[in-house]
Design a protein around this motif. Sequence first.
Motif, PDB file in Angstrom:
ATOM      1  N   ILE A 214       0.843  -1.198   0.000  1.00  0.00           N
ATOM      2  CA  ILE A 214       0.000   0.000   0.000  1.00  0.00           C
ATOM      3  C   ILE A 214       0.877   1.247   0.000  1.00  0.00           C
ATOM      4  CG2 ILE A 214      -1.865   1.218   1.185  1.00  0.00           C
ATOM      5  CD1 ILE A 214      -2.437  -1.663  -0.018  1.00  0.00           C
ATOM      6  N   ALA A 215       1.971   1.206   0.734  1.00  0.00           N
ATOM      7  CA  ALA A 215       2.880   2.354   0.784  1.00  0.00           C
ATOM      8  C   ALA A 215       3.435   2.682  -0.588  1.00  0.00           C
ATOM      9  CB  ALA A 215       4.012   2.073   1.765  1.00  0.00           C
ATOM     10  N   ALA A 216       3.665   1.679  -1.410  1.00  0.00           N
ATOM     11  CA  ALA A 216       4.181   1.930  -2.758  1.00  0.00           C
ATOM     12  C   ALA A 216       3.180   2.733  -3.581  1.00  0.00           C
ATOM     13  CB  ALA A 216       4.495   0.604  -3.449  1.00  0.00           C
ATOM     14  N   HIS A 217       1.901   2.438  -3.438  1.00  0.00           N
ATOM     15  CA  HIS A 217       0.879   3.224  -4.124  1.00  0.00           C
ATOM     16  C   HIS A 217       0.894   4.677  -3.633  1.00  0.00           C
ATOM     17  CE1 HIS A 217      -0.495  -0.513  -5.660  1.00  0.00           C
ATOM     18  NE2 HIS A 217      -1.260  -0.868  -4.647  1.00  0.00           N
ATOM     19  N   VAL A 218       0.998   4.821  -2.320  1.00  0.00           N
ATOM     20  CA  VAL A 218       0.970   6.162  -1.729  1.00  0.00           C
ATOM     21  C   VAL A 218       2.142   6.993  -2.208  1.00  0.00           C
ATOM     22  CG1 VAL A 218       1.102   7.458   0.437  1.00  0.00           C
ATOM     23  CG2 VAL A 218      -0.287   5.375   0.317  1.00  0.00           C
ATOM     24  N   VAL A 219       3.320   6.392  -2.211  1.00  0.00           N
ATOM     25  CA  VAL A 219       4.521   7.124  -2.613  1.00  0.00           C
ATOM     26  C   VAL A 219       4.383   7.635  -4.047  1.00  0.00           C
ATOM     27  CG1 VAL A 219       6.982   6.886  -3.097  1.00  0.00           C
ATOM     28  CG2 VAL A 219       6.045   5.997  -0.961  1.00  0.00           C
ATOM     29  N   TYR A 220       3.876   6.785  -4.931  1.00  0.00           N
ATOM     30  CA  TYR A 220       3.678   7.234  -6.309  1.00  0.00           C
ATOM     31  C   TYR A 220       2.670   8.384  -6.377  1.00  0.00           C
ATOM     32  CZ  TYR A 220       1.823   7.573 -10.983  1.00  0.00           C
ATOM     33  OH  TYR A 220       1.382   8.066 -12.174  1.00  0.00           O
ATOM     34  N   LEU A 221       1.523   8.234  -5.724  1.00  0.00           N
ATOM     35  CA  LEU A 221       0.496   9.278  -5.793  1.00  0.00           C
ATOM     36  C   LEU A 221       0.973  10.585  -5.159  1.00  0.00           C
ATOM     37  CD1 LEU A 221      -2.723   7.218  -5.000  1.00  0.00           C
ATOM     38  CD2 LEU A 221      -2.055   8.201  -7.202  1.00  0.00           C
ATOM     39  N   ALA A 222       1.835  10.479  -4.173  1.00  0.00           N
ATOM     40  CA  ALA A 222       2.361  11.686  -3.524  1.00  0.00           C
ATOM     41  C   ALA A 222       3.382  12.410  -4.378  1.00  0.00           C
ATOM     42  CB  ALA A 222       2.994  11.312  -2.179  1.00  0.00           C
ATOM     43  N   SER A 223       3.935  11.724  -5.350  1.00  0.00           N
ATOM     44  CA  SER A 223       5.060  12.275  -6.099  1.00  0.00           C
ATOM     45  C   SER A 223       4.628  13.164  -7.262  1.00  0.00           C
ATOM     46  CB  SER A 223       5.915  11.132  -6.652  1.00  0.00           C
ATOM     47  OG  SER A 223       5.296  10.558  -7.798  1.00  0.00           O
ATOM     48  N   PRO A 224       5.492  14.079  -7.685  1.00  0.00           N
ATOM     49  CA  PRO A 224       5.198  14.883  -8.868  1.00  0.00           C
ATOM     50  C   PRO A 224       4.987  14.053 -10.131  1.00  0.00           C
ATOM     51  CG  PRO A 224       6.972  15.883  -7.597  1.00  0.00           C
ATOM     52  CD  PRO A 224       6.722  14.532  -7.004  1.00  0.00           C
ATOM     53  N   ARG A 225       5.450  12.815 -10.154  1.00  0.00           N
ATOM     54  CA  ARG A 225       5.228  11.946 -11.303  1.00  0.00           C
ATOM     55  C   ARG A 225       3.735  11.700 -11.544  1.00  0.00           C
ATOM     56  NH1 ARG A 225       9.378  11.269 -14.931  1.00  0.00           N
ATOM     57  NH2 ARG A 225      11.313  10.643 -13.899  1.00  0.00           N
ATOM     58  N   ALA A 226       2.946  11.800 -10.488  1.00  0.00           N
ATOM     59  CA  ALA A 226       1.509  11.543 -10.587  1.00  0.00           C
ATOM     60  C   ALA A 226       0.722  12.837 -10.753  1.00  0.00           C
ATOM     61  CB  ALA A 226       1.030  10.790  -9.356  1.00  0.00           C
ATOM     62  N   ARG A 227       1.318  13.853 -11.362  1.00  0.00           N
ATOM     63  CA  ARG A 227       0.722  15.196 -11.389  1.00  0.00           C
ATOM     64  C   ARG A 227      -0.637  15.241 -12.090  1.00  0.00           C
ATOM     65  NH1 ARG A 227       1.510  18.402 -15.956  1.00  0.00           N
ATOM     66  NH2 ARG A 227       2.562  17.365 -17.694  1.00  0.00           N
TER      67      ARG A 227
END
Length: 248
Positions: A214-227
Amino acid sequence: MELQLQGRTALVTGAAGGIGRAVAQALSAEGVRVALLDCDAEGLAGTAALCPGSLTVIADVTDESAVAHAVSAAADGLGALHTVVCSAGISGPVGSGIDEISLAQWQAVFAVNVTGAFLVLRSALPALRAAPAASVVLIASDSAYVASPGMAPYCASKAALVQFGRALSVDLAGDDVRVTTVSPSIVDTAMSRGDLGDDAFAAPAFPVQSGEEIAAHVVYLASPRARAVNGSGILSDFGYSARSGFPA
């Protein structure tokens, strides 16, 4: 993939254990300096030991004044606030119909799962608005979309949290603050084991996720990559909600 998180900051609620601890560790591993918020001081200390350079702030997310003070202290200590992850949550009564649930039990679930996120984010908004490419990630549940017997308060609260995230994303559309959700099915945490019992996880008849997944999903969504991801999120349920019950 380089997630462009190095040097950024985050506040994680419910950080004393479970998904919150896993999220804090994953963000820290990506070079994010984290502030950890929970009412469990001992658990927070354990998480802080896993996240170099982290800050701890002790507060109950249902306490308006304590939350305001803790969020302010976190933002000041970090120097900026790029991300808030709202992971604090409780399951409430499990296996009970609403005729067996008291008003106090119902309100307690909503106080933590929904109002807690509201209080944290209301206090964090000035710092988030001041940060470039800011993000909010709410930890919801597949129970926002499907229901299990005897979990009406939890299901209703997580559905409310998902819609709160959608509404907030609209309100903040002009402020460069994205709001997303992660909605997992069963995760192997102390809370889940308390609800289902350890025996249910010994040879589970259902798929189980780890906090790290679940943390891996969160890290991606938190990142500018998921803008481009805003007002939506990830339903992490092994495809269960996509299946029809039609007997064909």
